[in-house]
Scaffold this motif. Structure first.
Motif, PDB file in Angstrom:
ATOM      1  N   TYR A 142      19.782  36.647  79.324  1.00  0.00           N
ATOM      2  CA  TYR A 142      19.751  35.853  80.556  1.00  0.00           C
ATOM      3  C   TYR A 142      19.642  34.392  80.165  1.00  0.00           C
ATOM      4  O   TYR A 142      19.083  34.069  79.112  1.00  0.00           O
ATOM      5  CB  TYR A 142      18.555  36.218  81.438  1.00  0.00           C
ATOM      6  CG  TYR A 142      18.716  37.496  82.209  1.00  0.00           C
ATOM      7  CD1 TYR A 142      19.779  37.658  83.104  1.00  0.00           C
ATOM      8  CD2 TYR A 142      17.817  38.538  82.066  1.00  0.00           C
ATOM      9  CE1 TYR A 142      19.930  38.829  83.827  1.00  0.00           C
ATOM     10  CE2 TYR A 142      17.961  39.717  82.783  1.00  0.00           C
ATOM     11  CZ  TYR A 142      19.024  39.856  83.656  1.00  0.00           C
ATOM     12  OH  TYR A 142      19.176  41.011  84.360  1.00  0.00           O
ATOM     13  N   SER A 191       5.477  44.741  82.609  1.00  0.00           N
ATOM     14  CA  SER A 191       6.296  43.849  83.410  1.00  0.00           C
ATOM     15  C   SER A 191       7.118  42.947  82.487  1.00  0.00           C
ATOM     16  O   SER A 191       6.589  42.396  81.521  1.00  0.00           O
ATOM     17  CB  SER A 191       5.361  43.014  84.284  1.00  0.00           C
ATOM     18  OG  SER A 191       6.124  42.239  85.136  1.00  0.00           O
ATOM     19  N   GLY A 192       8.405  42.850  82.763  1.00  0.00           N
ATOM     20  CA  GLY A 192       9.259  41.984  81.953  1.00  0.00           C
ATOM     21  C   GLY A 192       9.816  42.654  80.713  1.00  0.00           C
ATOM     22  O   GLY A 192      10.545  42.030  79.939  1.00  0.00           O
ATOM     23  N   GLY A 231      12.077  44.911  80.551  1.00  0.00           N
ATOM     24  CA  GLY A 231      13.520  45.139  80.661  1.00  0.00           C
ATOM     25  C   GLY A 231      13.915  46.415  81.396  1.00  0.00           C
ATOM     26  O   GLY A 231      15.090  46.787  81.418  1.00  0.00           O
ATOM     27  N   LYS A 232      12.941  47.062  82.029  1.00  0.00           N
ATOM     28  CA  LYS A 232      13.207  48.353  82.693  1.00  0.00           C
ATOM     29  C   LYS A 232      14.277  48.241  83.780  1.00  0.00           C
ATOM     30  O   LYS A 232      15.248  48.993  83.808  1.00  0.00           O
ATOM     31  CB  LYS A 232      11.917  48.919  83.326  1.00  0.00           C
ATOM     32  CG  LYS A 232      10.753  49.057  82.369  1.00  0.00           C
ATOM     33  CD  LYS A 232       9.535  49.636  83.041  1.00  0.00           C
ATOM     34  CE  LYS A 232       8.902  48.784  84.116  1.00  0.00           C
ATOM     35  NZ  LYS A 232       8.328  47.510  83.648  1.00  0.00           N
ATOM     36  N   SER A 233      14.063  47.295  84.704  1.00  0.00           N
ATOM     37  CA  SER A 233      15.004  47.168  85.828  1.00  0.00           C
ATOM     38  C   SER A 233      16.369  46.715  85.330  1.00  0.00           C
ATOM     39  O   SER A 233      17.395  47.149  85.849  1.00  0.00           O
ATOM     40  CB  SER A 233      14.496  46.163  86.866  1.00  0.00           C
ATOM     41  OG  SER A 233      13.278  46.614  87.387  1.00  0.00           O
ATOM     42  N   THR A 234      16.366  45.851  84.332  1.00  0.00           N
ATOM     43  CA  THR A 234      17.645  45.386  83.786  1.00  0.00           C
ATOM     44  C   THR A 234      18.427  46.568  83.221  1.00  0.00           C
ATOM     45  O   THR A 234      19.618  46.732  83.499  1.00  0.00           O
ATOM     46  CB  THR A 234      17.403  44.325  82.681  1.00  0.00           C
ATOM     47  OG1 THR A 234      16.626  43.268  83.252  1.00  0.00           O
ATOM     48  CG2 THR A 234      18.694  43.771  82.137  1.00  0.00           C
ATOM     49  N   HIS A 265       5.680  51.444  86.819  1.00  0.00           N
ATOM     50  CA  HIS A 265       4.527  50.900  86.110  1.00  0.00           C
ATOM     51  C   HIS A 265       3.450  51.966  85.966  1.00  0.00           C
ATOM     52  O   HIS A 265       2.484  51.786  85.242  1.00  0.00           O
ATOM     53  CB  HIS A 265       3.882  49.785  86.950  1.00  0.00           C
ATOM     54  CG  HIS A 265       4.526  48.477  86.793  1.00  0.00           C
ATOM     55  ND1 HIS A 265       5.221  47.884  87.815  1.00  0.00           N
ATOM     56  CD2 HIS A 265       4.594  47.639  85.735  1.00  0.00           C
ATOM     57  CE1 HIS A 265       5.680  46.727  87.375  1.00  0.00           C
ATOM     58  NE2 HIS A 265       5.324  46.559  86.132  1.00  0.00           N
TER      59      HIS A 265
HETATM   60  N1  LIG Z   1      18.555  37.420  86.943  1.00  0.00           N
HETATM   61  C1  LIG Z   1      17.764  37.043  85.952  1.00  0.00           C
HETATM   62  N2  LIG Z   1      17.848  35.810  85.408  1.00  0.00           N
HETATM   63  C2  LIG Z   1      17.059  35.443  84.374  1.00  0.00           C
HETATM   64  N3  LIG Z   1      16.128  36.223  83.823  1.00  0.00           N
HETATM   65  C3  LIG Z   1      15.969  37.443  84.316  1.00  0.00           C
HETATM   66  C4  LIG Z   1      16.774  37.936  85.403  1.00  0.00           C
HETATM   67  N4  LIG Z   1      16.393  39.207  85.689  1.00  0.00           N
HETATM   68  C5  LIG Z   1      15.402  39.500  84.830  1.00  0.00           C
HETATM   69  N5  LIG Z   1      15.147  38.455  84.001  1.00  0.00           N
HETATM   70  C6  LIG Z   1      14.164  38.434  82.909  1.00  0.00           C
HETATM   71  O1  LIG Z   1      14.450  39.529  82.050  1.00  0.00           O
HETATM   72  C7  LIG Z   1      13.268  40.156  81.584  1.00  0.00           C
HETATM   73  C8  LIG Z   1      13.303  41.623  81.945  1.00  0.00           C
HETATM   74  O2  LIG Z   1      13.218  41.769  83.365  1.00  0.00           O
HETATM   75  P1  LIG Z   1      13.173  43.163  84.093  1.00  0.00           P
HETATM   76  O3  LIG Z   1      13.131  42.916  85.565  1.00  0.00           O
HETATM   77  O4  LIG Z   1      14.247  44.036  83.572  1.00  0.00           O
HETATM   78  O5  LIG Z   1      11.776  43.747  83.598  1.00  0.00           O
HETATM   79  P2  LIG Z   1      10.921  44.943  84.156  1.00  0.00           P
HETATM   80  O6  LIG Z   1      10.405  45.673  82.956  1.00  0.00           O
HETATM   81  O7  LIG Z   1      11.726  45.742  85.125  1.00  0.00           O
HETATM   82  O8  LIG Z   1       9.752  44.176  84.867  1.00  0.00           O
HETATM   83  P3  LIG Z   1       8.931  44.550  86.195  1.00  0.00           P
HETATM   84  O9  LIG Z   1       8.168  45.770  85.811  1.00  0.00           O
HETATM   85  O10 LIG Z   1       8.065  43.362  86.400  1.00  0.00           O
HETATM   86  O11 LIG Z   1       9.916  44.776  87.290  1.00  0.00           O
HETATM   87  C9  LIG Z   1      12.119  39.387  82.212  1.00  0.00           C
HETATM   88  O12 LIG Z   1      11.655  38.474  81.283  1.00  0.00           O
HETATM   89  C10 LIG Z   1      12.756  38.685  83.392  1.00  0.00           C
HETATM   90  O13 LIG Z   1      12.090  37.482  83.667  1.00  0.00           O
END
Ligand SMILES: Nc1ncnc2c1ncn2[C@@H]1O[C@H](COP(=O)(O)OP(=O)(O)OP(=O)(O)O)[C@@H](O)[C@H]1O
Length: 232
Positions: free
Chosen positions: A12, A41-42, A44-47, A196
């Protein structure tokens, strides 16, 4: 392997702010299994879920579902692919406010070549008596049941759930997890749950833990329990 995830990378930002949020994820999920994706949190799960779901594009690596590679598809193929093969459930239900429960579910059915029977599904979801209500007349749990109905009515190969119980209390969360389990058993869809909540891993066939964009740990759960038995 039904779902194959190979060397997935995602960045990103640009220039100095460019950050690698997935650093080469390789794993897989067998057909009909429940996989729980955990991590802080952060991490990368949702990504990762959005890349599997064809909502975001990876910057490297490949995803194949039943042998079809997502990155080989053009926009039109990808859109058909999402429509025919994937169901999405989010933390906040994203229902259409002026449609009834039944109509919200029918939106999903309308998009499918091979939908499930909506009336039968309304019974499975425990929503039969609420089918003519609009979302504002429903509890959070009933709204989440409706959104699960909308995702599952297409009978997707894969049901992707991003924090499906994140906005719900303990008892309602358990009811929703039981519903996801029932649906997995009844229709055989592969399920991926991002959460989580560490306790949910106990109902999974496979657990993947992410940290800082890497897989920290992954294992098959040989002593899986029913969602009913979860506690936290
Ligand atoms: N559209 C975006 N632009 C820039 N950075 C992003 C974007 N989406 C996610 N990130 C960053 O990528 C990293 C992974 O995010 P992601 O949402 O996949 O994590 P997560 O494990 O699902 O977190 P959470 O449990 O808080 O939802 C984080 O550091 C987040 O800030």
């Amino acid at each position: 392997m039904f779902l194959e995830i190979k060397s997935i990378e995602k960045y990103y930002g640009t220039g100095e702010n460019r950050t690698k949020v997935l650093k080469g994820i390789t794993t897989g999920v067998e057909k009909g299994k429940i996989c729980v994706l955990l991590g802080p949190s952060g991490s990368g799960k949702s990504t990762l879920l959005n890349i599997i779901g064809g909502i975001e594009k990876a910057d490297g690596g490949s995803i194949a579902i039943d042998g079809s590679k997502i990155e080989d598809m053009n926009e039109k193929q990808l859109s058909l692919y999402r429509r025919n093969h994937l169901g999405y459930v989010f933390q906040f239900y994203n229902l259409i406010p002026n449609l009834t429960v039944k109509e919200n579910i029918e939106v999903g059915a309308f998009l499918s070549k091979n939908p499930l029977d909506t009336d039968e599904l309304l019974h499975t979801l425990g929503l039969w008596e609420h089918k003519d209500k609009v979302p504002s007349q429903l509890s959070g749990g009933q709204q989440q049941r409706t959104s699960i109905g909308r995702a599952i009515v297409k009978n997707p190969d894969i049901l992707l759930c991003d924090e499906p119980t994140g906005a719900l209390d303990y008892k309602t969360s358990k009811d929703i997890l039981k519903l996801i389990e029932t649906i997995n058993q009844k229709y055989g869809n592969t399920v991926i749950i991002v959460t989580h909540n560490d306790a949910i891993k106990l109902m999974a066939d496979k657990v993947i833990k992410l940290r800082d964009g890497n897989i920290r740990k992954e294992y098959e759960n040989t002593e899986k329990v029913n969602a009913e038995e979860l506690d936290w």
